[in-house]
Design an enzyme around this catalytic site. Structure first.
Site, short mmCIF file in Angstrom:
data_model
loop_
_atom_site.label_atom_id
_atom_site.label_comp_id
_atom_site.label_asym_id
_atom_site.label_seq_id
_atom_site.Cartn_x
_atom_site.Cartn_y
_atom_site.Cartn_z
N LYS A 13 -1.94 44.48 6.89
CA LYS A 13 -0.65 44.74 7.80
C LYS A 13 -0.92 45.74 8.86
O LYS A 13 -0.54 45.82 9.97
CB LYS A 13 0.47 45.20 6.85
N ARG A 88 10.19 46.39 0.65
CA ARG A 88 9.11 45.89 -0.15
C ARG A 88 10.17 45.79 -1.51
O ARG A 88 9.54 45.46 -2.64
CB ARG A 88 8.48 47.13 -0.57
N ARG A 127 -11.86 51.00 2.19
CA ARG A 127 -11.06 51.28 3.28
C ARG A 127 -10.99 52.79 3.56
O ARG A 127 -11.08 53.69 2.91
CB ARG A 127 -9.55 51.12 3.20
N ARG A 161 -7.66 57.29 1.30
CA ARG A 161 -6.45 57.64 0.57
C ARG A 161 -6.56 57.75 -0.80
O ARG A 161 -7.62 57.34 -1.50
CB ARG A 161 -5.69 56.30 1.04
N ARG A 172 -0.76 48.68 -8.19
CA ARG A 172 -0.09 48.36 -6.76
C ARG A 172 0.16 46.85 -6.79
O ARG A 172 1.27 46.51 -6.18
CB ARG A 172 -0.75 49.07 -5.45
P1 ADP Z 1 -2.67 47.11 4.60
O1 ADP Z 1 -1.93 47.71 5.58
O2 ADP Z 1 -2.23 45.83 4.35
O3 ADP Z 1 -2.66 47.71 3.21
P2 ADP Z 1 -5.21 47.32 6.11
O4 ADP Z 1 -4.74 46.97 7.73
O5 ADP Z 1 -5.27 48.92 6.04
O6 ADP Z 1 -4.14 46.72 4.69
O7 ADP Z 1 -6.39 46.77 5.58
C1 ADP Z 1 -7.17 47.02 4.83
C2 ADP Z 1 -8.51 47.12 4.56
O8 ADP Z 1 -9.18 45.74 4.99
C3 ADP Z 1 -8.99 47.88 5.68
O9 ADP Z 1 -10.39 48.46 5.30
C4 ADP Z 1 -9.31 47.09 6.77
O10 ADP Z 1 -10.24 47.54 7.80
C5 ADP Z 1 -9.71 45.84 6.33
N1 ADP Z 1 -9.34 44.50 6.85
C6 ADP Z 1 -7.99 44.17 7.49
N2 ADP Z 1 -7.96 42.95 8.13
C7 ADP Z 1 -9.07 42.54 7.49
C8 ADP Z 1 -9.62 41.04 7.70
N3 ADP Z 1 -8.90 40.19 8.37
N4 ADP Z 1 -10.97 40.60 7.33
C9 ADP Z 1 -11.59 41.81 6.47
N5 ADP Z 1 -11.26 42.93 6.42
C10 ADP Z 1 -10.06 43.27 6.92
P1 ADP Z 2 -0.37 49.34 1.29
O1 ADP Z 2 -1.79 49.63 1.46
O2 ADP Z 2 -0.37 49.05 -0.35
O3 ADP Z 2 0.27 48.44 1.66
P2 ADP Z 2 1.36 51.77 2.14
O4 ADP Z 2 0.61 52.81 2.90
O5 ADP Z 2 2.26 50.62 2.55
O6 ADP Z 2 0.24 50.84 1.37
O7 ADP Z 2 2.21 52.30 0.72
C1 ADP Z 2 1.22 53.37 -0.02
C2 ADP Z 2 2.51 53.69 -1.11
O8 ADP Z 2 3.57 54.30 -0.42
C3 ADP Z 2 2.97 52.59 -2.01
O9 ADP Z 2 2.07 52.08 -3.02
C4 ADP Z 2 4.51 53.13 -2.45
O10 ADP Z 2 4.04 54.04 -3.46
C5 ADP Z 2 4.64 53.92 -0.99
N1 ADP Z 2 5.72 53.20 -0.34
C6 ADP Z 2 5.25 52.85 0.83
N2 ADP Z 2 6.34 51.98 1.64
C7 ADP Z 2 7.37 51.79 0.46
C8 ADP Z 2 8.70 50.96 0.41
N3 ADP Z 2 8.98 50.50 1.52
N4 ADP Z 2 9.09 51.12 -0.90
C9 ADP Z 2 8.75 51.77 -1.70
N5 ADP Z 2 7.68 52.32 -1.89
C10 ADP Z 2 6.76 52.43 -0.67
#
Ligand code: ADP
Ligand code: ADP
Ligand code: ZN
Length: 216
Positions: A13, A88, A127, A161, A172
């Protein structure tokens, strides 16, 4: 154009939101990034969120809804925004609809990044992000072009992180299954949900998203 990105932790995302932000001139709103900034500042919100985030639990709806509402009221959001990590829970999705209606805005597209659970743990544990500009990388799938140097800003400093440990990822994913996955039908009902195969390489995921956007 206002967009929501849905998908489990590690689905991509943040990566895709940043690309869309540049391509379409929208503002990325990541509630996770906002909360991490609050934790770093030691604000009251940060103190309430810290231990929940560290153990992989969601923070309470009222806290996050208040934070989001004041963010989307800011002038830069008028040109359109991308919600990354919100809503969420069904409570958050309903609150979002109500707050948008009150300000004459609406969500145009909901992009669901579909990724099988068994590959999420590896993605998340690999990551890391640039400490200066926040660009996201992955040790295996998406390393910087030059080892140790951020592609976007040239910084040499990176960070990980606190909640990207394997034990926390399990929690999670449980929260995602229990509280977040149930909101998919809410958007499907209104015809706004587009499922994207998030298991393809990053550029191919982007291409699928661009196809959806071209149809808007
Ligand atoms: P989210 O915001 O949904 O938690 P991230 O964008 O941070 O996900 O991506 C999670 C990890 O996966 C990061 O290390 C990113 O570089 C990697 N990643 C993102 N998109 C892809 C993909 N299409 N294929 C492989 N790795 C990916
Ligand atoms: P992910 O890579 O899991 O998509 P995020 O960076 O979006 O991670 O979120 C990290 C943490 O921040 C979550 O595990 C939760 O504790 C909190 N968080 C983020 N967005 C929300 C939300 N919309 N509602 C509740 N908790 C949230
Ligand atoms: Zn950088």
């Amino acid at each position: 154009m206002n967009i929501i990105f849905l998908g489990p932790p590690g689905a991509g995302k943040g990566t895709q939101s940043k690309l869309l932000e540049e391509r379409y001139g929208l503002v990325q709103i990541s509630t996770g990034d906002m909360l991490r900034a609050e934790v770093a500042r030691g604000s009251e919100t940060g103190q309430q969120a810290k231990s929940l985030m560290e153990t992989g639990r969601l923070v309470p709806d009222d806290l996050i809804i208040k934070m989001l509402e004041s963010r989307i009221a800011q002038p830069d959001c008028a040109k359109g925004f991308i919600l990354d990590g919100f809503p969420r829970t069904t409570g958050q999705a309903e609150a979002l609809d109500a707050m948008l209606k009150a300000s004459n805005k609406h969500i145009d597209v909901v992009l669901f990044l579909d990724v099988d659970e068994d590959i999420l743990a590896d993605r998340i544990s690999g990551r890391f992000t640039c400490a200066k500009c926040g660009a996201t990388y992955n040790e295996v799938s998406n390393p910087p072009k030059q080892d140790g140097v951020c592609d976007s800003c040239g910084s040499h400093e990176f960070k990980r992180r606190a909640d990207d440990k394997r034990e926390t990822v399990v929690e999670r994913l449980k929260e995602y299954r229990k509280l977040t996955a149930p909101i998919l039908p809410f958007y499907e009902k209104t015809g706004r949900l587009h499922a994207i195969n998030g298991m393809l390489p990053t550029s191919e995921v982007t291409a699928q998203i661009e196809t959806v956007m071209a149809g808007q």
